[in-house]
Design a protein around this motif. Structure first.
Motif, mmCIF file in Angstrom:
data_model
loop_
_atom_site.group_PDB
_atom_site.id
_atom_site.type_symbol
_atom_site.label_atom_id
_atom_site.label_comp_id
_atom_site.label_asym_id
_atom_site.label_seq_id
_atom_site.Cartn_x
_atom_site.Cartn_y
_atom_site.Cartn_z
ATOM 1 N N ALA A 160 6.247 -10.167 -9.516
ATOM 2 C CA ALA A 160 6.010 -10.893 -8.265
ATOM 3 C C ALA A 160 4.685 -10.401 -7.698
ATOM 4 N N THR A 161 4.036 -11.243 -6.919
ATOM 5 C CA THR A 161 2.798 -10.853 -6.264
ATOM 6 C C THR A 161 3.110 -10.500 -4.816
ATOM 7 N N MET A 162 2.871 -9.237 -4.458
ATOM 8 C CA MET A 162 3.079 -8.772 -3.089
ATOM 9 C C MET A 162 1.781 -8.999 -2.317
ATOM 10 N N ASN A 163 1.886 -9.445 -1.066
ATOM 11 C CA ASN A 163 0.719 -9.806 -0.266
ATOM 12 C C ASN A 163 0.763 -9.124 1.092
ATOM 13 N N GLY A 164 -0.415 -8.867 1.659
ATOM 14 C CA GLY A 164 -0.468 -8.266 2.979
ATOM 15 C C GLY A 164 -1.858 -8.325 3.584
ATOM 16 N N THR A 165 -1.931 -8.002 4.873
ATOM 17 C CA THR A 165 -3.185 -7.932 5.604
ATOM 18 C C THR A 165 -3.233 -6.616 6.360
ATOM 19 N N ILE A 166 -4.394 -5.971 6.335
ATOM 20 C CA ILE A 166 -4.567 -4.663 6.954
ATOM 21 C C ILE A 166 -5.776 -4.714 7.875
ATOM 22 N N ASP A 167 -5.647 -4.089 9.045
ATOM 23 C CA ASP A 167 -6.766 -3.967 9.972
ATOM 24 C C ASP A 167 -6.872 -2.496 10.359
ATOM 25 N N CYS A 168 -7.955 -1.842 9.926
ATOM 26 C CA CYS A 168 -8.157 -0.434 10.267
ATOM 27 C C CYS A 168 -9.643 -0.163 10.418
ATOM 28 N N ASP A 169 -9.974 1.000 10.950
ATOM 29 C CA ASP A 169 -11.362 1.318 11.276
ATOM 30 C C ASP A 169 -12.283 1.432 10.068
ATOM 31 N N SER A 170 -11.850 2.082 9.023
ATOM 32 C CA SER A 170 -12.772 2.413 7.952
ATOM 33 C C SER A 170 -12.347 1.807 6.635
ATOM 34 N N TYR A 171 -13.031 0.756 6.228
ATOM 35 C CA TYR A 171 -12.735 0.122 4.953
ATOM 36 C C TYR A 171 -13.092 1.042 3.792
ATOM 37 N N SER A 172 -14.131 1.846 3.919
ATOM 38 C CA SER A 172 -14.638 2.617 2.790
ATOM 39 C C SER A 172 -13.791 3.829 2.431
ATOM 40 N N SER A 173 -13.101 4.440 3.374
ATOM 41 C CA SER A 173 -12.379 5.673 3.065
ATOM 42 C C SER A 173 -10.870 5.498 2.988
ATOM 43 N N ALA A 174 -10.366 4.293 3.173
ATOM 44 C CA ALA A 174 -8.919 4.061 3.110
ATOM 45 C C ALA A 174 -8.562 3.424 1.772
ATOM 46 N N GLU A 175 -7.330 3.694 1.325
ATOM 47 C CA GLU A 175 -6.779 3.031 0.144
ATOM 48 C C GLU A 175 -5.681 2.094 0.624
ATOM 49 N N PHE A 176 -5.606 0.906 0.034
ATOM 50 C CA PHE A 176 -4.683 -0.117 0.482
ATOM 51 C C PHE A 176 -3.710 -0.468 -0.628
ATOM 52 N N GLY A 177 -2.455 -0.684 -0.284
ATOM 53 C CA GLY A 177 -1.491 -1.032 -1.307
ATOM 54 C C GLY A 177 -0.125 -1.352 -0.752
ATOM 55 N N PHE A 178 0.911 -1.103 -1.568
ATOM 56 C CA PHE A 178 2.268 -1.489 -1.226
ATOM 57 C C PHE A 178 3.253 -0.413 -1.653
ATOM 58 N N GLN A 179 4.362 -0.392 -0.966
ATOM 59 C CA GLN A 179 5.499 0.424 -1.332
ATOM 60 C C GLN A 179 6.654 -0.547 -1.542
ATOM 61 N N TRP A 180 7.467 -0.336 -2.595
ATOM 62 C CA TRP A 180 8.586 -1.245 -2.829
ATOM 63 C C TRP A 180 9.822 -0.468 -3.237
ATOM 64 N N LYS A 181 10.972 -1.137 -3.116
ATOM 65 C CA LYS A 181 12.236 -0.494 -3.469
ATOM 66 C C LYS A 181 13.258 -1.557 -3.848
ATOM 67 N N GLY A 194 18.613 1.253 -3.545
ATOM 68 C CA GLY A 194 18.287 2.588 -3.071
ATOM 69 C C GLY A 194 16.995 3.235 -3.460
ATOM 70 N N TRP A 195 16.496 3.100 -4.683
ATOM 71 C CA TRP A 195 15.300 3.859 -5.015
ATOM 72 C C TRP A 195 14.085 3.304 -4.298
ATOM 73 N N GLU A 196 13.096 4.149 -4.118
ATOM 74 C CA GLU A 196 11.880 3.779 -3.386
ATOM 75 C C GLU A 196 10.671 4.281 -4.155
ATOM 76 N N SER A 197 9.607 3.486 -4.217
ATOM 77 C CA SER A 197 8.429 3.854 -4.993
ATOM 78 C C SER A 197 7.423 4.635 -4.150
ATOM 79 N N GLU A 198 6.606 5.384 -4.846
ATOM 80 C CA GLU A 198 5.402 5.904 -4.208
ATOM 81 C C GLU A 198 4.489 4.701 -4.012
ATOM 82 N N PRO A 199 3.648 4.687 -2.979
ATOM 83 C CA PRO A 199 2.762 3.537 -2.799
ATOM 84 C C PRO A 199 1.842 3.335 -4.004
ATOM 85 N N ALA A 200 1.642 2.082 -4.390
ATOM 86 C CA ALA A 200 0.698 1.715 -5.443
ATOM 87 C C ALA A 200 -0.504 1.079 -4.756
ATOM 88 N N PHE A 201 -1.678 1.627 -4.970
ATOM 89 C CA PHE A 201 -2.859 1.167 -4.245
ATOM 90 C C PHE A 201 -3.708 0.246 -5.101
#
Length: 146
Positions: free
Chosen positions: A29-50, A54-61
């Motif tokens: 499946a394709t997960m989608n989202g929108t992010i608004d934060c101060d610094s585009y260059s130093s942040a990593e963007f991604g998703f967490q799924w479960k 019960g199990w939960e993933s580490e975020p995938a960026f």
């Protein structure tokens, strides 16, 4: 003793919006989202799924696309899913060593059978020329595994 001046400043909050899932198949499946934060260059963007069980993933960026309004659109094709299974996912950002996640999870269910989506090409760009041939990098999405 030596004293320095104290500076106080504030940044805007990190806004995370998890959008509806698209291209749901039996294993992806394709997960989608929108992010608004101060610094585009130093942040990593991604998703967490479960899984709902019960199990939960580490975020995938992944890489984001900066929109005209300054927000960042992100999408990630998750191909590690089980058929006929309920999942939840949410947008996540790693910023200055800390992971921030959207508070609300979006729920979806994978298909029982194969679902075919026509191939779509994204992020194709030339990286090099070798012996009169272009080397292209990128990825495509197809809803079946064949």
């Amino acid at each position: 003793m030596v004293y320095g001046s104290t500076l106080v400043f504030m940044t805007k909050a990190i806004s995370l919006i998890t959008e509806p899932v698209s291209n749901i198949s039996n294993r992806s499946a394709t997960m989608n989202g929108t992010i608004d934060c101060d610094s585009y260059s130093s942040a990593e963007f991604g998703f967490q799924w479960k899984q709902m069980s019960g199990w939960e993933s580490e975020p995938a960026f992944t890489k984001g696309v900066k929109n005209d309004d300054g927000t960042i659109s992100v999408a990630l094709v998750n191909g590690m899913l089980e058929p006929n299974t309920d999942y939840q996912y949410r947008v996540a950002v790693r910023y200055l060593g800390k992971v921030y996640s959207a508070s609300d999870w979006v729920t979806f269910r994978t298909e029982l059978e194969y679902v075919y989506y026509p191939a779509s090409v994204y992020t194709i760009f030339r990286t090099d020329r070798e012996n009169n041939a272009l080397v292209l990098c990128g990825y495509y999405v197809a809803g079946s595994e064949s």
